[in-house]
Design an enzyme around this catalytic site. Structure first.
Site, mmCIF file in Angstrom:
data_model
loop_
_atom_site.group_PDB
_atom_site.id
_atom_site.type_symbol
_atom_site.label_atom_id
_atom_site.label_comp_id
_atom_site.label_asym_id
_atom_site.label_seq_id
_atom_site.Cartn_x
_atom_site.Cartn_y
_atom_site.Cartn_z
ATOM 1 N N LYS A 122 80.268 107.756 65.089
ATOM 2 C CA LYS A 122 80.493 107.154 66.392
ATOM 3 C C LYS A 122 80.881 105.688 66.262
ATOM 4 O O LYS A 122 81.765 105.195 66.953
ATOM 5 C CB LYS A 122 79.192 107.286 67.206
ATOM 6 C CG LYS A 122 79.304 106.921 68.645
ATOM 7 C CD LYS A 122 77.947 106.962 69.305
ATOM 8 C CE LYS A 122 77.017 105.939 68.707
ATOM 9 N NZ LYS A 122 75.714 105.820 69.340
ATOM 10 N N LYS A 142 84.244 108.397 56.801
ATOM 11 C CA LYS A 142 83.189 109.287 57.268
ATOM 12 C C LYS A 142 83.183 109.312 58.801
ATOM 13 O O LYS A 142 83.281 108.250 59.428
ATOM 14 C CB LYS A 142 81.849 108.752 56.754
ATOM 15 C CG LYS A 142 80.623 109.482 57.246
ATOM 16 C CD LYS A 142 79.390 108.760 56.702
ATOM 17 C CE LYS A 142 78.115 109.027 57.393
ATOM 18 N NZ LYS A 142 77.418 110.063 57.709
ATOM 19 N N LYS A 175 70.366 95.387 61.660
ATOM 20 C CA LYS A 175 70.732 94.957 63.014
ATOM 21 C C LYS A 175 70.712 93.434 63.109
ATOM 22 O O LYS A 175 71.615 92.826 63.673
ATOM 23 C CB LYS A 175 69.757 95.549 64.049
ATOM 24 C CG LYS A 175 69.926 97.053 64.250
ATOM 25 C CD LYS A 175 70.827 97.346 65.432
ATOM 26 C CE LYS A 175 71.334 98.789 65.439
ATOM 27 N NZ LYS A 175 70.292 99.809 65.345
#
Ligand code: TRP
Length: 321
Positions: free
Chosen positions: A193, A190, A110
């Protein structure tokens, strides 16, 4: 064996979620004592809109129940209904080194992506350790990306044991299946989301149909044989086609004569045949939010009974009781 897993309510359920995780959760119910919870406290590290938060929790709960998680057999609850979890998180955080959390990929990734980290994101693995340790779970079915979090959970439990000289926790094992098929998304990558290539399980038919019809294919003419290798449409048809139609799928690709458009229409029919019942049940549950709330609260009551002795041991170990 006691099984536990959690899912963040951070997006709409798609078929990758089903074949990658939910189907396994459902199967595990037959053989084990299962605890499944909605990780809404975790989701707060990213979801900032309270109305959206409430909607996501309700949709995820309705989706799981509709697909076959059974509150008669499993304990299904919402993390925020269990204040014991953040309480345990605090005890655990006092025996967790900063270095251990700084080494977590989820956090480092992140930060590398440019996200300005908040403390919640940093401490996320400790909350997850509390989720797992609080029910003394033996097995935790998760995706490969969560493997490190399970190692951290074991490290934290061991550190607690070493600090206080009592063994209150069960050290859990991850259950990571590598035989689960990678479900391709509509662009061939793949399904995820974050790639925006998903096919939702629930919601109105029309956009789902459109989505399936938008599956990326090559330009092989109708009459020619179609390549199977790396063909997302082929992979999805293999997953969804009922046994009696598998022959047809093979022939359509090997012999040619069937266009991609017709294959996609078939795929949409198979999709409806696979999820039709769950979709109807989902609509019923979404129309009766009080029923979903009742199921979740009843689950939390049962979970609270399970965790009471452990919390007692922990509070005594640290000297709060
Ligand atoms: N971190 C998990 C994920 O993003 C969700 C999660 C939270 C979880 N607590 C858990 C999974 C406990 C298993 C056990 O997928």
């Amino acid at each position: 064996m006691r099984v536990l897993s959690g899912v963040q309510p951070s997006g709409t359920l798609h078929i990758g979620n089903y074949f990658g995780a939910i189907r396994q959760f459902i199967e595990l119910q037959n053989e084990h004592e299962c605890y499944y919870f909605l990780a809404d406290l975790h989701a707060l590290t990213t979801v900032r809109d309270p109305d959206r938060m409430r909607a996501l929790v309700r949709e995820l709960a309705a989706g799981y129940l509709a697909l076959g998680l059974d509150p008669e057999r499993s304990v299904i609850y919402r993390q925020a209904d269990m204040p014991e979890i953040p309480e345990l998180t605090w005890y655990l955080s006092t025996v967790t080194s900063m270095g251990l959390l700084q080494r977590c990929h989820s956090f480092k990734d992140k930060v590398a992506q440019g996200v300005v980290p908040n403390h919640g994101l940093f401490t996320y693995p400790v909350l997850m350790a509390a989720d797992i340790l609080i029910v003394r779970s033996d097995l935790v079915p998760v995706g490969k990306d969560q493997k490190q979090h399970l190692e951290v959970t074991r490290d934290i439990a061991a550190s607690f044991h070493a600090t206080y000289g009592v063994e209150v926790f069960t050290l859990p094992e991850p259950l990571i299946r590598d035989d689960v098929a990678v479900i391709p998304g509509v662009d061939g990558q793949k399904m995820s989301k974050s790639y925006g290539n998903t096919i939702d399980i629930f919601g109105p038919e029309k956009p789902i149909r459109k989505r399936i019809m938008s599956l990326v294919t090559d330009s092989t003419p109708v009459e020619d044989p179609k390549p199977k290798e790396g063909n997302a449409l082929y992979q999805l048809l293999k997953i969804f086609a009922p046994a009696e139609d598998r022959e047809w799928v093979e022939r359509a690709f090997v012999e040619g004569g069937v266009g991609y458009g017709d294959m996609k229409k078939r795929l949409f029919e198979y999709f409806l045949a696979t999820f039709g019942q769950a979709r109807a049940r989902y609509d019923e549950l979404m129309a009766d939010p009080a029923e979903v709330d009742r199921i979740l609260l009843a689950g939390a009551d049962r979970a609270r009974e399970t965790v009471a002795p452990l919390m007692d041991d922990v509070r005594r170990a640290v000297g709060i009781r």
